[in-house]
Design a protein around this motif. Structure first.
Motif, PDB file in Angstrom:
ATOM      1  N   MET A   1      25.556  74.880  50.470  1.00 44.77           N
ATOM      2  CA  MET A   1      26.600  73.920  50.785  1.00 44.77           C
ATOM      3  C   MET A   1      26.082  72.514  50.540  1.00 44.77           C
ATOM      4  O   MET A   1      24.931  72.222  50.767  1.00 44.77           O
ATOM      5  CB  MET A   1      27.030  74.031  52.243  1.00 44.77           C
ATOM      6  N   SER A   2      26.977  71.687  50.141  1.00 50.03           N
ATOM      7  CA  SER A   2      26.567  70.309  49.905  1.00 50.03           C
ATOM      8  C   SER A   2      26.461  69.564  51.226  1.00 50.03           C
ATOM      9  O   SER A   2      26.966  70.004  52.250  1.00 50.03           O
ATOM     10  CB  SER A   2      27.599  69.614  49.006  1.00 50.03           C
ATOM     11  N   GLY A   3      25.840  68.417  51.178  1.00 46.80           N
ATOM     12  CA  GLY A   3      25.686  67.613  52.382  1.00 46.80           C
ATOM     13  C   GLY A   3      26.988  67.002  52.862  1.00 46.80           C
ATOM     14  O   GLY A   3      27.056  66.445  53.939  1.00 46.80           O
ATOM     15  N   THR A   4      28.058  67.102  52.056  1.00 47.76           N
ATOM     16  CA  THR A   4      29.346  66.527  52.436  1.00 47.76           C
ATOM     17  C   THR A   4      30.312  67.567  52.972  1.00 47.76           C
ATOM     18  O   THR A   4      31.452  67.264  53.246  1.00 47.76           O
ATOM     19  CB  THR A   4      29.997  65.815  51.231  1.00 47.76           C
ATOM     20  N   ALA A   5      29.860  68.810  53.136  1.00 44.26           N
ATOM     21  CA  ALA A   5      30.763  69.905  53.468  1.00 44.26           C
ATOM     22  C   ALA A   5      31.560  69.666  54.754  1.00 44.26           C
ATOM     23  O   ALA A   5      32.722  70.019  54.809  1.00 44.26           O
ATOM     24  CB  ALA A   5      29.984  71.212  53.571  1.00 44.26           C
ATOM     25  N   SER A  13      38.581  70.656  47.898  1.00 41.29           N
ATOM     26  CA  SER A  13      39.555  71.056  46.881  1.00 41.29           C
ATOM     27  C   SER A  13      40.471  72.184  47.352  1.00 41.29           C
ATOM     28  O   SER A  13      41.414  72.535  46.647  1.00 41.29           O
ATOM     29  CB  SER A  13      38.811  71.530  45.632  1.00 41.29           C
ATOM     30  N   TYR A  14      40.168  72.763  48.501  1.00 44.67           N
ATOM     31  CA  TYR A  14      40.939  73.904  48.990  1.00 44.67           C
ATOM     32  C   TYR A  14      41.573  73.575  50.311  1.00 44.67           C
ATOM     33  O   TYR A  14      41.008  72.824  51.084  1.00 44.67           O
ATOM     34  CB  TYR A  14      40.020  75.126  49.152  1.00 44.67           C
ATOM     35  N   PRO A  15      42.722  74.130  50.624  1.00 43.55           N
ATOM     36  CA  PRO A  15      43.501  75.071  49.849  1.00 43.55           C
ATOM     37  C   PRO A  15      44.176  74.405  48.654  1.00 43.55           C
ATOM     38  O   PRO A  15      44.387  73.190  48.647  1.00 43.55           O
ATOM     39  CB  PRO A  15      44.535  75.601  50.829  1.00 43.55           C
ATOM     40  N   LEU A  16      44.489  75.212  47.649  1.00 44.11           N
ATOM     41  CA  LEU A  16      45.170  74.739  46.453  1.00 44.11           C
ATOM     42  C   LEU A  16      46.649  74.566  46.747  1.00 44.11           C
ATOM     43  O   LEU A  16      47.187  75.225  47.638  1.00 44.11           O
ATOM     44  CB  LEU A  16      45.011  75.770  45.333  1.00 44.11           C
ATOM     45  N   PRO A  17      47.332  73.711  45.995  1.00 40.42           N
ATOM     46  CA  PRO A  17      48.790  73.627  46.171  1.00 40.42           C
ATOM     47  C   PRO A  17      49.413  74.989  45.878  1.00 40.42           C
ATOM     48  O   PRO A  17      49.011  75.672  44.938  1.00 40.42           O
ATOM     49  CB  PRO A  17      49.223  72.595  45.129  1.00 40.42           C
ATOM     50  N   ASN A  18      50.363  75.376  46.676  1.00 41.47           N
ATOM     51  CA  ASN A  18      51.018  76.671  46.496  1.00 41.47           C
ATOM     52  C   ASN A  18      52.228  76.461  45.585  1.00 41.47           C
ATOM     53  O   ASN A  18      53.311  76.172  46.043  1.00 41.47           O
ATOM     54  CB  ASN A  18      51.442  77.243  47.838  1.00 41.47           C
ATOM     55  N   ALA A  19      52.018  76.619  44.282  1.00 36.54           N
ATOM     56  CA  ALA A  19      53.070  76.344  43.304  1.00 36.54           C
ATOM     57  C   ALA A  19      53.775  77.608  42.842  1.00 36.54           C
ATOM     58  O   ALA A  19      54.438  77.596  41.821  1.00 36.54           O
ATOM     59  CB  ALA A  19      52.463  75.614  42.115  1.00 36.54           C
ATOM     60  N   TYR A  63      45.226  79.300  49.347  1.00 34.78           N
ATOM     61  CA  TYR A  63      46.548  78.670  49.375  1.00 34.78           C
ATOM     62  C   TYR A  63      47.008  78.423  50.804  1.00 34.78           C
ATOM     63  O   TYR A  63      46.784  79.250  51.675  1.00 34.78           O
ATOM     64  CB  TYR A  63      47.583  79.570  48.696  1.00 34.78           C
ATOM     65  N   PRO A  64      47.716  77.322  51.027  1.00 34.99           N
ATOM     66  CA  PRO A  64      48.277  77.101  52.370  1.00 34.99           C
ATOM     67  C   PRO A  64      49.415  78.098  52.604  1.00 34.99           C
ATOM     68  O   PRO A  64      50.007  78.601  51.642  1.00 34.99           O
ATOM     69  CB  PRO A  64      48.806  75.666  52.305  1.00 34.99           C
TER      70      PRO A  64
END
Length: 71
Positions: A1-5, A13-19, A63-64
């Protein structure tokens, strides 16, 4: 994991838009994720219920939830 997690003010970037329908969460992806889990010592998926639970968890992460529109 990055230090910004988990730092406040940093958005992921998640969840992705539910298109709508998305073909990317395929059986192949589920098998790959299951293989990684087993590789880290988690028990293998042994039933249809296990596979269904993994698919649900993966979709919930990606996805949301769809919120029904009020009529």
């Amino acid at each position: 994991m990055s230090g910004t997690a988990f730092r406040p003010g940093v958005f992921g970037s998640y969840p992705l838009p539910n298109a709508g329908p998305d073909a990317r969460p395929s059986e192949s992806l589920l098998r790959s994720v299951a293989g990684v889990l087993v590789g880290y010592g988690y028990p293998p998926l042994a039933s249809v219920e296990d596979w269904s639970a993994l698919e649900s968890a993966l979709r919930a992460f990606l996805y949301p939830p769809k919120i029904p529109k009020e009529q």
